[in-house]
Design an enzyme around this catalytic site. Structure first.
Site, PDB file in Angstrom:
ATOM      1  CG  ASN A   1       0.272  -0.639  -2.876  1.00 13.08           C
ATOM      2  OD1 ASN A   1       1.284  -0.059  -3.815  1.00 13.08           O
ATOM      3  ND2 ASN A   1       0.041  -1.851  -2.936  1.00 13.08           N
TER       4      ASN A   1
ATOM      5  CE  LYS B   1     -19.406   5.256 -11.429  1.00  9.95           C
ATOM      6  NZ  LYS B   1     -19.410   6.807 -12.253  1.00  9.95           N
TER       7      LYS B   1
ATOM      8  CE  LYS C   1       6.230  -8.088   7.179  1.00 10.68           C
ATOM      9  NZ  LYS C   1       5.922  -6.919   5.875  1.00 10.68           N
TER      10      LYS C   1
ATOM     11  CE  LYS D   1       4.848 -12.964   5.564  1.00 13.39           C
ATOM     12  NZ  LYS D   1       4.248 -11.580   4.681  1.00 13.39           N
TER      13      LYS D   1
END
Length: 405
Positions: free
Chosen positions: A211, A290, A338, A342
């Site tokens: 990311n 690969k 959350k 959590k």
């Protein structure tokens, strides 16, 4: 403590193993550390252990001149900002008190004009022996400082005063010595673990899923935690950022590696700040070679990674757990969800589409949500400055009297 020069003199007792931890923690706090060992100390621990922890040569022989341009024990005596004798045996205390210089440690101590701190460690009866008491008093009169031993179970089987003070406490005292008042060090004595950056989930040897996280916010949080006095561990995914001063840096790549590393530091952590952008999915199959290009489309099957924040929340005992939530819509709503699901104490939420924040920027716009129901919005500011505001807000809620020490 950045670049403060500390000379640790290690003498022969079972508590030598604590001195290895002491050297490690002083180095993590930013100090430059050098070590001298007596022959008896080397019977317990090899010099290599101290060399690894200090990243400097270890000295033990007065006549082994590692640099022919200087006289080693004089050079070390002049180099040090502070000398710590830990552990200090009854034997070394007697030698120092009577001006004996018959090895590298005692010769250096006789030559130094720096402050010398002595941390005794011995059997309780030895510590109370009249000759040892007399020698300690003489050293007090001569201007030496003592780190008093603690009480507890001793290696010899006795219970009483004689245990070398814990490395964390000694480091705390050293920080006070160099930094003065602890009013600006509200995290002194606390261990803070911070995760930062992205993770990479390998597809094959040349491709991965990741990311856009730069790690800047997490690195800022770690650096500020250390500045506020914390023993700080930064667990980082792959980023292009310099190591913050005074911080222990642990580098990982995948979500699995980050989970393993965080759990290894979790039990004795005072606070965990999980700012890393961990991949939610990884390729179900990692190819050893690969993958070759083929005609048409290709599909990669993904599987869930372990939810690190949820895992920490489920295991939480005394730790304060702080999460981050990078969202693209309804950031506050998702953040509140959350926070509860959590088992977090705090969550820092931001909309990554906001031009004042988001991945890669030097600024950020966030809202701090707390388990108590408080909500603190912060406008766009530099990430380092934001880290200070966030940590001081959490400190004010968790340890309101931390500045009164």
């Amino acid at each position: 403590m950045l670049n403060k020069k500390i000379l640790v003199c290690v003498t022969g007792g079972i508590a030598v193993y604590k001195s290895v931890a002491l050297v490690s923690k002083l180095s993590q706090a930013g100090a430059e550390v050098k070590v001298i060992m007596t022959a008896s100390a080397m019977e317990f621990v090899q010099p290599l252990a101290f060399q690894v922890m200090s990243r400097n040569d270890v000295y033990f022989d007065t006549f082994d001149e590692k640099d022919s341009r200087v006289i080693a024990h004089i050079d070390l005596a002049d180099w040090a900002d502070l000398v710590i004798v830990a552990p200090a045996t009854a034997n070394i205390i007697g030698k120092i008190a009577n001006g004996i210089a018959d090895d590298m440690v005692t010769s250096t101590l006789l030559a130094t004009t720096s402050d010398v701190w002595i941390a005794p460690a011995m059997n309780v009866h030895m510590y109370e022996n009249r000759s040892v008491v007399r020698n300690i008093q003489q050293l007090h009169d001569d201007g030496f400082s003592f780190i008093e031993p603690s009480e507890g179970f001793l290696a010899c089987g006795y219970v009483g005063k004689g245990r070398l003070e814990e490395p964390e406490k000694i480091v705390e005292l050293v920080k006070q010595r160099f930094l003065g008042s602890t009013a600006d060090l509200p995290l002194l004595g606390k261990k803070i673990v911070v995760t930062a950056g992205p993770t990479r989930e390998r597809i094959d040897p040349v491709r991965y899923i990741s990311n856009f996280s730069s790690g800047k916010m997490g690195y800022a949080m770690a650096e500020v935690a250390a500045e506020l006095g914390a023993d700080t561990v930064l667990i980082s995914g792959p980023v292009d950022l310099p190591k913050p001063s005074g911080v222990k840096l642990v580098q990982v790549e995948s979500a699995a590696e980050m989970l393993e590393s965080v759990l290894s530091y979790y039990d004795d952590a005072s606070m965990v700040i999980k700012s890393a952008a961990v991949a939610d999915y990884r390729p179900k199959e990692q190819h050893a070679q690969k993958m070759k290009k083929k005609d048409g489309d290709s599909t990669i099957e993904l599987e869930r990674t372990t939810d690190i924040l949820k895992t920490l929340g489920d295991k939480k005992e005394k730790q304060i757990l702080v999460g981050f939530a990078a969202e693209t819509n309804d950031a506050i709503g998702y953040g509140k969800s959350k926070l509860t699901n959590k088992n977090l104490d705090y969550i820092i939420v931001n909309d990554v589409t906001d031009p004042g924040g988001g991945f890669g920027n030097d600024t950020n716009v966030v809202t701090l949500l707390t388990r108590k129901g408080n909500q603190y919005p912060f406008e766009s500011m530099q990430k380092n400055e934001l880290a200070k505001v966030l940590l001081k807000t959490i400190i004010a809620e968790e340890w309101p009297n931390s500045n009164d020490r």
